[in-house]
Design an enzyme around this catalytic site. Structure first.
Site, PDB file in Angstrom:
ATOM      1  CG  ASN A  60      46.347 -40.843  60.136  1.00 36.52           C
ATOM      2  OD1 ASN A  60      45.212 -40.602  59.688  1.00 36.52           O
ATOM      3  ND2 ASN A  60      47.299 -41.370  59.395  1.00 36.52           N
ATOM      4  CB  ALA A  61      41.792 -42.821  62.994  1.00 35.61           C
ATOM      5  CB  VAL A  62      42.662 -37.786  59.541  1.00 36.43           C
ATOM      6  CG1 VAL A  62      41.944 -36.585  58.949  1.00 36.43           C
ATOM      7  CG2 VAL A  62      43.798 -37.328  60.443  1.00 36.43           C
ATOM      8  N   GLY A  63      40.475 -39.959  58.679  1.00 35.60           N
ATOM      9  CA  GLY A  63      39.261 -40.368  57.965  1.00 35.60           C
ATOM     10  C   GLY A  63      38.840 -39.405  56.874  1.00 35.60           C
ATOM     11  CB  CYS A  85      38.666 -45.249  50.481  1.00 33.61           C
ATOM     12  SG  CYS A  85      39.685 -43.953  49.894  1.00 33.61           S
ATOM     13  CE  LYS A 113      49.753 -42.575  49.662  1.00 37.40           C
ATOM     14  NZ  LYS A 113      49.623 -41.326  50.406  1.00 37.40           N
ATOM     15  N   GLY A 122      58.044 -43.091  55.839  1.00 33.07           N
ATOM     16  CA  GLY A 122      59.074 -42.939  56.864  1.00 33.07           C
ATOM     17  C   GLY A 122      60.302 -42.147  56.472  1.00 33.07           C
TER      18      GLY A 122
HETATM   19  C1  LIG Z   1      47.689 -37.510  59.402  1.00 36.19           C
HETATM   20  C2  LIG Z   1      47.816 -38.248  58.104  1.00 36.19           C
HETATM   21  C3  LIG Z   1      46.850 -38.070  57.086  1.00 36.19           C
HETATM   22  C4  LIG Z   1      46.940 -38.742  55.865  1.00 36.19           C
HETATM   23  N1  LIG Z   1      46.002 -38.530  54.895  1.00 36.19           N
HETATM   24  C5  LIG Z   1      46.128 -39.159  53.687  1.00 36.19           C
HETATM   25  C6  LIG Z   1      45.200 -38.917  52.618  1.00 36.19           C
HETATM   26  O1  LIG Z   1      44.268 -38.116  52.750  1.00 36.19           O
HETATM   27  N2  LIG Z   1      45.358 -39.583  51.444  1.00 36.19           N
HETATM   28  C7  LIG Z   1      46.399 -40.469  51.257  1.00 36.19           C
HETATM   29  O2  LIG Z   1      46.513 -41.049  50.178  1.00 36.19           O
HETATM   30  N3  LIG Z   1      47.300 -40.694  52.225  1.00 36.19           N
HETATM   31  C8  LIG Z   1      47.191 -40.067  53.431  1.00 36.19           C
HETATM   32  N4  LIG Z   1      48.133 -40.307  54.421  1.00 36.19           N
HETATM   33  C9  LIG Z   1      49.239 -41.235  54.168  1.00 36.19           C
HETATM   34  C10 LIG Z   1      50.510 -40.495  53.763  1.00 36.19           C
HETATM   35  O3  LIG Z   1      50.319 -39.742  52.581  1.00 36.19           O
HETATM   36  C11 LIG Z   1      51.663 -41.483  53.562  1.00 36.19           C
HETATM   37  O4  LIG Z   1      51.308 -42.423  52.571  1.00 36.19           O
HETATM   38  C12 LIG Z   1      52.024 -42.253  54.814  1.00 36.19           C
HETATM   39  O5  LIG Z   1      51.904 -41.431  55.953  1.00 36.19           O
HETATM   40  C13 LIG Z   1      53.437 -42.843  54.776  1.00 36.19           C
HETATM   41  O6  LIG Z   1      54.420 -41.840  54.638  1.00 36.19           O
HETATM   42  P1  LIG Z   1      55.207 -41.181  55.905  1.00 36.19           P
HETATM   43  O7  LIG Z   1      55.701 -42.329  56.744  1.00 36.19           O
HETATM   44  O8  LIG Z   1      56.304 -40.382  55.284  1.00 36.19           O
HETATM   45  O9  LIG Z   1      54.215 -40.371  56.627  1.00 36.19           O
HETATM   46  C14 LIG Z   1      48.034 -39.633  55.655  1.00 36.19           C
HETATM   47  C15 LIG Z   1      49.007 -39.791  56.658  1.00 36.19           C
HETATM   48  C16 LIG Z   1      48.930 -39.116  57.865  1.00 36.19           C
HETATM   49  C17 LIG Z   1      49.983 -39.317  58.912  1.00 36.19           C
END
Ligand SMILES: Cc1cc2nc3c(=O)[nH]c(=O)nc-3n(C[C@H](O)[C@H](O)[C@H](O)COP(=O)(O)O)c2cc1C
Ligand SMILES: Cc1cc2nc3c(=O)[nH]c(=O)nc-3n(C[C@H](O)[C@H](O)[C@H](O)COP(=O)(O)OP(=O)(O)OC[C@H]3O[C@@H](n4cnc5c(N)ncnc54)[C@H](O)[C@@H]3O)c2cc1C
Ligand code: FES
Lengths: 256, 299
Positions: B67-70, B128, B163, B242
Site C-alpha cells: 500500500n501507498a496510502v500516504g 515517516c 511503533k 501478518g
Molecule cells: C492500507 C494500510 C494503511 C496503513 N496505515 C498505517 C498508518 O497510518 N500508520 C501506521 O503506523 N501503520 C499503518 N499501516 C501499517 C499497519 O498498521 C501494520 O503495521 C502493517 O500492515 C503490518 O500488519 P499486518 O500485516 O497485520 O497488516 C498501514 C497498513 C495498511 C495495509
C-alpha cells in the site's frame, strides 16, 4: 445501510462465453434491501494466490427467492477461480456495499460497456418499479462481449453498439443514434475512457450524469483508503462514498 | 484469563487492531462488537489534514499486499472536534497513531491528543521521513528516533507506545534508543518497503513506485523481530505483522509480545478479530492455561 458478512449458496450458473458468466446466489433467509449500483466483496475460495476479496456489482436481485446474481468477466486469477465454481458450492460475501444510483430523472439513458453492464440490470428494474422506462445503450468491441441482452428488454428501449458491427450499430456507444441530448439523466458504468466520454458530454449539455467507478479495492468498507478517486472535493473512497458519483463532483477526474 | 497490561493500560485481551487498517473502528461496527477488542489503534493522524498519495495505492502480492496510502487523514483538529466524540464512549482502549514530518508536528498532535480524556495512549509512528532533515526516516536512525521520542515525552503524559519500522539493519538498536528516550512500550512491525511491477502495462502498480508490504507474507520477519526486541528491552512489546488467526497471535505472544495487533486480515474477514479472541480462549482451555501471561515470552 447495515452491512453483512454471509455465506450464500450458488443455486444457478450461466456461462455466456469464455469471458462472461453469472452466478445466482441464495441467502439463507430474507435479503436486506439492496440499492441499484451497490456491490458485494466476494471471498475467492480455494485459491492461495488470491488473498483479498474481489468487488463485484449486484446484477440482479430476486427478493421472493432470496437470491442475488453477479455477472463476472474473467480477467485474472480471482475471476477465473470464480468461473470454475458450480451449483451447491458456498460463497462468502460482505454486502451490500457503497452508495448506489439516485434513481432520479424521468427521461433516463443508461450507458454500459463490458462488465459495467452488470449493475444496469438491477438499475433498469428499480427505475421500472418507479414507472420510468429508460433507454439502455450497451456497448462492446464485439457482440460476444455484451453477454446480457434480452434480459433488459422488458424494462426499456435498447440499443447496441459494437466496434466491429457484429451487433447493433457499428462504433462506440457515444456515436450511437440513441446517444443524444434528449435525456434529463444519464447513468453509466463501464471502461474508464467510455465513462469519461459520456460524463464530458453530459456536463457540456447540462444533463445530470452519474458514473459508477471500479477502482482497485482492498477492504471495500472504507477502512483502508486504497480506492480513492481524485474528486473535486479531494480524495473520496470509491467503496464508501461511491462507487456511484455525480459527474459534477468529478470534473478533475474527467479531465485527467 | 486473557487480560494483559501494557504500561498503565489494561487490555481485556491481547487483541488490538492495527492503524490504517481499521479506520476509526466505526467501519466495522456492523460486523463485530467493538467493545470486545483489547484496543483499537485508529488511523495515522497528523498535524494538518492530508490528501495522501495519488491512486493507485494498492496491489495484491503473494500472501500480502502493498500500500501507498500516504497518511491520508482528517488532521488532529478534526479528529479532536469530530471523530473523537463519535468513538470516545466505546468500552475499549482507543489509541491514536500519531504521525508527522517534523518534531514540531509530532509534538503538536501529541499535545492535542493528551487533552482527550478517553484516549489513554498514543502510538508514535516514527516510520515517516523527516522533511526538514532531507527526508531521512526518524525510525531508521537511533539518534533521530531517540530525539523525537524524548521531545514528545516532555509534553505527553499518558502511555507512549513507539511503533518501529522493520526497514533497518538492527531493529534492536532502535528499540533500545526509544526505550532510553522514555517510551513506555514499542510496537512492531510497520510495513516492509516493497515494490511490484505490472509487466503487461510495463509500469509499477503503485503511483509512488514503492510501498509498504503487509499481510501473511511478512509474519516470519515480524515474529523474528519481536523475539529479538523482547529479549533486548524491558518495556512491553506489542507484536504485529501478518496475523490472521489465533495461532498466529500465539506465535507473537510466545516470542515475547504482551499484546498483538491485527491489520490486513481485517480486509479479508471483517470479523477476524472476534475469531482470534475466541481462538485464544479456546487455546487456553485446551492447554489448561489460567492466565495468558504464562505463555508470553516462553521462547
Ligand atoms: C492500507 C494500510 C494503511 C496503513 N496505515 C498505517 C498508518 O497510518 N500508520 C501506521 O503506523 N501503520 C499503518 N499501516 C501499517 C499497519 O498498521 C501494520 O503495521 C502493517 O500492515 C503490518 O500488519 P499486518 O500485516 O497485520 O497488516 C498501514 C497498513 C495498511 C495495509
Ligand atoms: C465497485 C466495483 C464493482 C465491480 N463490478 C464488477 C462486475 O459486476 N463484474 C465484473 O466482472 N467485474 C467487476 N468489477 C471489477 C472486478 O473487481 C475485477 O475485475 C476483479 O477484482 C479482478 O480480479 P482478478 O483476481 O480476476 O484479477 P487480478 O488477477 O487481480 O488482476 C488481473 C488484471 O485485472 C485488472 N483488474 C483487477 N482488478 C480490477 C478492478 N477493480 N478494476 C479494473 N481492472 C481490474 C488488473 O489490471 C489486472 O492486471 C468491479 C469492481 C469494482 C471496484
Ligand atoms: S477499499 Fe478500503 S477504503 Fe475503499
Amino acid at each position: 445501510m447495515r452491512k453483512y458478512i454471509t455465506d450464500f449458496t450458488i443455486v444457478g450458473k450461466q456461462v455466456y462465453n469464455e469471458s462472461y458468466f453469472s452466478l445466482t446466489l441464495q441467502h439463507p433467509d430474507r435479503l436486506p434491501e439492496i440499492a441499484a449500483g451497490q456491490f458485494v466483496e466476494v471471498e475467492v475460495p480455494d485459491n492461495k494466490q488470491v488473498m483479498l476479496r474481489r468487488p463485484i456489482s449486484i446484477h440482479d436481485v430476486d427478493i421472493d427467492n432470496n437470491t442475488l446474481t453477479i455477472l463476472v468477466q474473467v480477467v485474472g486469477k480471482g475471476t477465473r477461480t470464480l468461473s470454475k465454481l458450480s451449483e451447491g458450492q458456498k460463497l462468502n460475501l460482505v454486502y451490500p456495499l457503497g452508495h448506489g444510483f439516485s434513481l432520479e430523472g424521468t427521461h433516463t439513458l443508461l450507458v454500459g460497456g463490458g462488465a459495467g453492464i452488470a449493475p444496469l440490470l438491477h438499475l433498469s428494474k428499480c427505475l421500472s418499479a418507479k414507472g420510468i422506462r429508460p433507454t439502455i445503450l450497451l456497448g462492446g468491441r464485439t457482440a460476444a462481449l455484451i453477454p446480457v441482452q434480452k434480459e433488459f428488454e422488458p424494462y426499456g428501449t435498447i440499443g447496441f453498439a459494437t466496434e466491429d458491427g457484429s451487433l447493433g450499430e457499428k462504433g462506440l456507444v457515444t456515436q450511437h443514434s440513441l446517444f443524444s441530448a434528449d435525456y434529463d439523466h444519464i447513468y453509466t458504468c463501464g471502461p474508464t475512457p467510455m465513462m469519461k466520454a459520456v460524463a464530458r458530454y453530459a456536463l457540456e449539455k447540462g444533463i445530470e450524469c452519474e458514473v459508477s467507478l471500479e477502482n482497485m479495492m482492498a477492504c471495500g468498507i472504507g477502512a483502508c483508503l486504497c480506492c480513492v478517486v481524485d474528486s473535486d472535493e479531494g480524495h473520496k473512497c470509491v467503496c464508501k462514498e461511491g462507487p456511484v458519483f455525480n459527474a459534477k463532483k468529478l470534473t478533475n477526474w474527467i479531465k485527467q | 484469563m486473557l487480560q494483559t497490561k501494557i504500561h498503565n493500560l489494561t487490555l481485556k485481551n491481547p487483541v488490538m487492531t492495527a492503524s490504517g487498517t481499521f479506520g476509526y473502528g466505526e467501519e466495522f461496527a456492523d460486523f463485530i462488537d467493538l467493545n470486545r477488542l483489547g484496543g483499537i489503534i485508529v488511523k495515522g493522524t497528523t498535524g494538518e489534514r492530508r490528501q495522501g498519495n495519488p491512486y493507485p495505492r494498492m496491489a495484491e502480492t503473494p500472501s500480502g499486499m502493498l500500500n501507498a496510502v500516504g497518511l491520508q487523514n482528517v488532521g488532529v483538529e478534526t479528529f479532536c472536534k469530530e471523530v473523537y466524540h463519535r468513538i470516545k464512549d466505546l468500552d475499549t482502549n482507543i489509541i491514536v497513531n500519531v504521525s508527522g514530518s517534523s518534531i514540531e508536528e509530532y509534538c503538536k498532535t501529541a499535545a492535542m491528543i493528551d487533552e482527550l480524556d478517553n484516549i489513554p495512549a498514543i502510538e508514535l509512528n516514527i516510520s515517516c521521513p523527516n522533511v526538514k532533515k532531507g527526508g531521512m526516516g526518524f525510525g531508521t536512525n537511533p539518534d533521530m528516533a531517540a530525539q523525537v521520542v524524548s521531545e514528545v515525552r516532555k509534553i505527553y503524559h499518558k502511555t507512549l507506545i513507539v511503533k518501529l519500522t522493520p526497514n533497518v539493519t538492527s531493529v534492536v538498536e532502535i528499540a533500545k534508543a526509544v526505550e532510553g528516550a522514555g517510551a513506555d512500550s514499542v510496537s512492531l512491525i510497520n510495513t516492509l518497503l516493497g515494490m511490484a511491477i505490472d509487466v503487461e502495462k510495463q509500469r509499477p502498480y503503485l503511483s509512488t513506485i514503492t510501498g509498504g508490504l503487509s499481510g501473511p507474507a511478512v509474519k516470519p520477519v515480524a515474529v523474528r523481530m519481536v523475539w529479538q526486541v523482547a529479549h533486548a528491552v524491558s518495556i512491553p512489546v506489542i507484536g504485529l505483522g501478518g496475523i490472521t488467526s489465533a495461532a498466529d497471535a500465539l506465535e507473537f505472544l510466545m516470542a515475547g509480545a504482551k499484546a498483538v495487533q491485527v491489520g490486513t486480515a481485517n480486509f479479508i474477514d471483517p470479523a477476524v478479530t472476534m475469531k482470534i479472541i475466541d481462538g485464544l480462549e479456546d487455546y487456553c482451555k485446551r492447554h489448561r492455561i489460567n492466565d495468558i501471561n504464562d505463555i508470553i515470552g516462553i521462547i
